[in-house]
Design a protein around this motif. Structure first.
Motif, PDB file in Angstrom:
ATOM      1  N   THR A   1      -4.007   7.536  -5.027  1.00 31.00           N
ATOM      2  CA  THR A   1      -2.844   8.296  -4.587  1.00 31.00           C
ATOM      3  C   THR A   1      -2.323   7.607  -3.325  1.00 31.00           C
ATOM      4  O   THR A   1      -2.928   7.740  -2.250  1.00 31.00           O
ATOM      5  N   GLU A   2      -1.249   6.848  -3.456  1.00 29.75           N
ATOM      6  CA  GLU A   2      -0.766   6.025  -2.348  1.00 29.75           C
ATOM      7  C   GLU A   2       0.696   5.639  -2.575  1.00 29.75           C
ATOM      8  O   GLU A   2       1.176   5.598  -3.712  1.00 29.75           O
ATOM      9  N   PRO A   3       1.427   5.334  -1.481  1.00 30.36           N
ATOM     10  CA  PRO A   3       2.808   4.874  -1.623  1.00 30.36           C
ATOM     11  C   PRO A   3       2.878   3.546  -2.374  1.00 30.36           C
ATOM     12  O   PRO A   3       2.009   2.685  -2.213  1.00 30.36           O
ATOM     13  N   HIS A   4       3.910   3.404  -3.171  1.00 31.48           N
ATOM     14  CA  HIS A   4       4.177   2.166  -3.902  1.00 31.48           C
ATOM     15  C   HIS A   4       5.616   1.732  -3.617  1.00 31.48           C
ATOM     16  O   HIS A   4       6.518   2.005  -4.405  1.00 31.48           O
ATOM     17  N   ASN A   5       5.775   1.074  -2.460  1.00 29.24           N
ATOM     18  CA  ASN A   5       7.110   0.698  -2.017  1.00 29.24           C
ATOM     19  C   ASN A   5       7.959   1.974  -1.954  1.00 29.24           C
ATOM     20  O   ASN A   5       7.434   3.068  -1.782  1.00 29.24           O
ATOM     21  N   LEU A   6       9.247   1.866  -2.109  1.00 25.16           N
ATOM     22  CA  LEU A   6      10.137   3.023  -1.992  1.00 25.16           C
ATOM     23  C   LEU A   6      10.654   3.508  -3.337  1.00 25.16           C
ATOM     24  O   LEU A   6      11.432   4.461  -3.383  1.00 25.16           O
ATOM     25  N   HIS A   7      10.182   2.892  -4.423  1.00 23.81           N
ATOM     26  CA  HIS A   7      10.805   3.139  -5.726  1.00 23.81           C
ATOM     27  C   HIS A   7       9.847   3.556  -6.825  1.00 23.81           C
ATOM     28  O   HIS A   7      10.285   3.903  -7.925  1.00 23.81           O
ATOM     29  N   LEU A   8       8.534   3.534  -6.570  1.00 21.62           N
ATOM     30  CA  LEU A   8       7.555   3.892  -7.596  1.00 21.62           C
ATOM     31  C   LEU A   8       6.770   5.130  -7.178  1.00 21.62           C
ATOM     32  O   LEU A   8       6.588   5.396  -5.986  1.00 21.62           O
ATOM     33  N   PRO A   9       6.255   5.893  -8.128  1.00 20.04           N
ATOM     34  CA  PRO A   9       5.503   7.109  -7.813  1.00 20.04           C
ATOM     35  C   PRO A   9       4.197   6.812  -7.073  1.00 20.04           C
ATOM     36  O   PRO A   9       3.614   5.733  -7.210  1.00 20.04           O
TER      37      PRO A   9
ATOM     38  N   GLY B   1       5.129  -8.072  -2.625  1.00 18.73           N
ATOM     39  CA  GLY B   1       5.740  -8.736  -3.767  1.00 18.73           C
ATOM     40  C   GLY B   1       7.087  -8.118  -4.066  1.00 18.73           C
ATOM     41  O   GLY B   1       7.248  -6.894  -4.046  1.00 18.73           O
ATOM     42  N   ASP B   2       8.061  -8.970  -4.349  1.00 21.19           N
ATOM     43  CA  ASP B   2       9.438  -8.531  -4.587  1.00 21.19           C
ATOM     44  C   ASP B   2       9.595  -7.998  -6.011  1.00 21.19           C
ATOM     45  O   ASP B   2       9.347  -8.720  -6.978  1.00 21.19           O
TER      46      ASP B   2
ATOM     47  N   LYS C   1      12.113  -4.934  -0.327  1.00 17.27           N
ATOM     48  CA  LYS C   1      11.934  -6.309  -0.824  1.00 17.27           C
ATOM     49  C   LYS C   1      10.477  -6.715  -0.954  1.00 17.27           C
ATOM     50  O   LYS C   1      10.183  -7.783  -1.481  1.00 17.27           O
ATOM     51  N   GLY C   2       9.587  -5.873  -0.488  1.00 18.22           N
ATOM     52  CA  GLY C   2       8.167  -6.179  -0.640  1.00 18.22           C
ATOM     53  C   GLY C   2       7.713  -7.387   0.152  1.00 18.22           C
ATOM     54  O   GLY C   2       6.743  -8.054  -0.217  1.00 18.22           O
TER      55      GLY C   2
ATOM     56  N   VAL D   1      11.289   5.244 -12.188  1.00 17.80           N
ATOM     57  CA  VAL D   1      11.552   4.041 -11.391  1.00 17.80           C
ATOM     58  C   VAL D   1      12.989   4.046 -10.906  1.00 17.80           C
ATOM     59  O   VAL D   1      13.928   4.159 -11.706  1.00 17.80           O
ATOM     60  N   ASN D   2      13.165   3.898  -9.605  1.00 18.50           N
ATOM     61  CA  ASN D   2      14.503   3.781  -9.021  1.00 18.50           C
ATOM     62  C   ASN D   2      14.573   2.438  -8.306  1.00 18.50           C
ATOM     63  O   ASN D   2      14.369   2.340  -7.095  1.00 18.50           O
ATOM     64  N   LEU D   3      14.852   1.397  -9.070  1.00 19.79           N
ATOM     65  CA  LEU D   3      14.806   0.041  -8.539  1.00 19.79           C
ATOM     66  C   LEU D   3      15.828  -0.176  -7.420  1.00 19.79           C
ATOM     67  O   LEU D   3      15.627  -1.025  -6.548  1.00 19.79           O
ATOM     68  N   LYS D   4      16.897   0.605  -7.437  1.00 17.70           N
ATOM     69  CA  LYS D   4      17.918   0.467  -6.391  1.00 17.70           C
ATOM     70  C   LYS D   4      17.356   0.828  -5.014  1.00 17.70           C
ATOM     71  O   LYS D   4      17.864   0.358  -3.990  1.00 17.70           O
ATOM     72  N   ASN D   5      16.344   1.665  -4.979  1.00 21.09           N
ATOM     73  CA  ASN D   5      15.749   2.091  -3.713  1.00 21.09           C
ATOM     74  C   ASN D   5      14.659   1.152  -3.204  1.00 21.09           C
ATOM     75  O   ASN D   5      14.159   1.317  -2.089  1.00 21.09           O
ATOM     76  N   ALA D   6      14.277   0.190  -4.029  1.00 21.20           N
ATOM     77  CA  ALA D   6      13.117  -0.636  -3.714  1.00 21.20           C
ATOM     78  C   ALA D   6      13.346  -1.496  -2.477  1.00 21.20           C
ATOM     79  O   ALA D   6      14.414  -2.087  -2.288  1.00 21.20           O
TER      80      ALA D   6
END
Length: 263
Positions: A33-41, A220-221, A188-189, A181-186
């Motif tokens: 249970t952890e953040p995955h960038n700004l676009h993944l659950p 990773g981008d 750049k990693g 998935v909201n790739l627009k919110n991602a």
């Protein structure tokens, strides 16, 4: 969740779906249970390991006649410094994870099931020492562990694979659950490597402080992610797991080790 997977996926199965059925092995997805960038659950590691496990179980049944049950994913993963301070990121200690795995093995053993495959989706998890200990307590119980994202080389399937919320995880999530998935919110990693050459060359290992390594928690981008890439990778991995399940289901006949005349 797909109700067509009753009898194979415990998330959608009832006691009536499994009653009087013989199962060759059990599959245990394990994530975090952890953040995955700004676009993944937050539960990306759980979702992906479970989804691939279910696909593999279906292939093993259809192609090899292997009956396997996929357990609900374990959501408790080990976290790095700098991660556990982030909102809703949950750190599970080694002792916690070992207690969970021990209780699962103990329960299955009583029920007459003696084969378990862990499909791990979180890089911070490590089960080898737990499995060694459990092999002493349950010598007739076989436990295999695997990280789904290392089964095949990601570089053959993706343009810029990283190692967290990257093109790999994002693409596979787009294949299974594009609505999550909201790739627009991602972000750049972008990430920082160790300044010490020895650590970069993996002469030794220390945990990375996540907040000092990455601004968006990604490594990773994910920009080039596509559902098509994810499907191709996930399907190939599921095929490999199905073969593993088939081989493990026959070890009483084939044995685990080579015989002299096999060489």
């Amino acid at each position: 969740m797909n109700i067509k997977n009753k009898g194979t996926d415990l998330l959608v199965s009832s006691f009536g779906d499994v009653l009087n059925k013989k199962y060759d092995l059990v599959i245990l997805p394990w994530g975090a249970t952890e953040p995955h960038n700004l676009h993944l659950p937050y539960l990306t590691d759980c979702i992906l390991s479970h989804s691939i496990a279910v696909d593999a179980a279906k292939i093993a049944k259809d192609h090899f006649g292997v009956n396997s049950m996929v357990m609900p994913p374990i959501t408790l993963g080990a976290q790095n410094p700098g991660q556990r301070e982030l909102s809703f990121c949950i750190h599970a200690r080694y002792e916690t994870q070992k207690a969970i795995l021990t209780d699962i093995v103990s329960s299955l053993h009583i029920q007459g099931i003696n084969k378990l495959v862990i499909i791990n989706g979180h890089g911070g998890n490590c089960f080898k020492n737990m499995i060694r200990d459990l092999s002493i307590d349950y010598p007739d119980f076989l436990i295999a562990t695997s990280e789904w994202y290392t089964v095949l080389p990601a570089k053959k399937y993706f343009d810029t694979p990283g190692d967290h919320a990257d093109e790999v995880e994002t693409s596979v999530m787009m294949h299974y659950y594009p609505e999550l998935v909201n790739l627009k919110n991602a972000g750049k990693g972008k990430y920082k490597s160790f300044a010490l050459e020895s650590l970069r060359e993996k002469v030794a290992w220390i945990p990375r402080n996540w907040q000092k390594v990455s601004e968006d928690t990604g490594i990773g981008d994910p920009a080039l992610s596509t559902a098509e890439k994810g499907k191709c990778f996930a399907n190939a991995i599921a095929d490999k797991y199905a073969q593993l399940f088939a081989e493990l289901s026959r070890i009483e006949e084939t044995g685990i080790y080579e015989k002299e005349n096999d060489k």
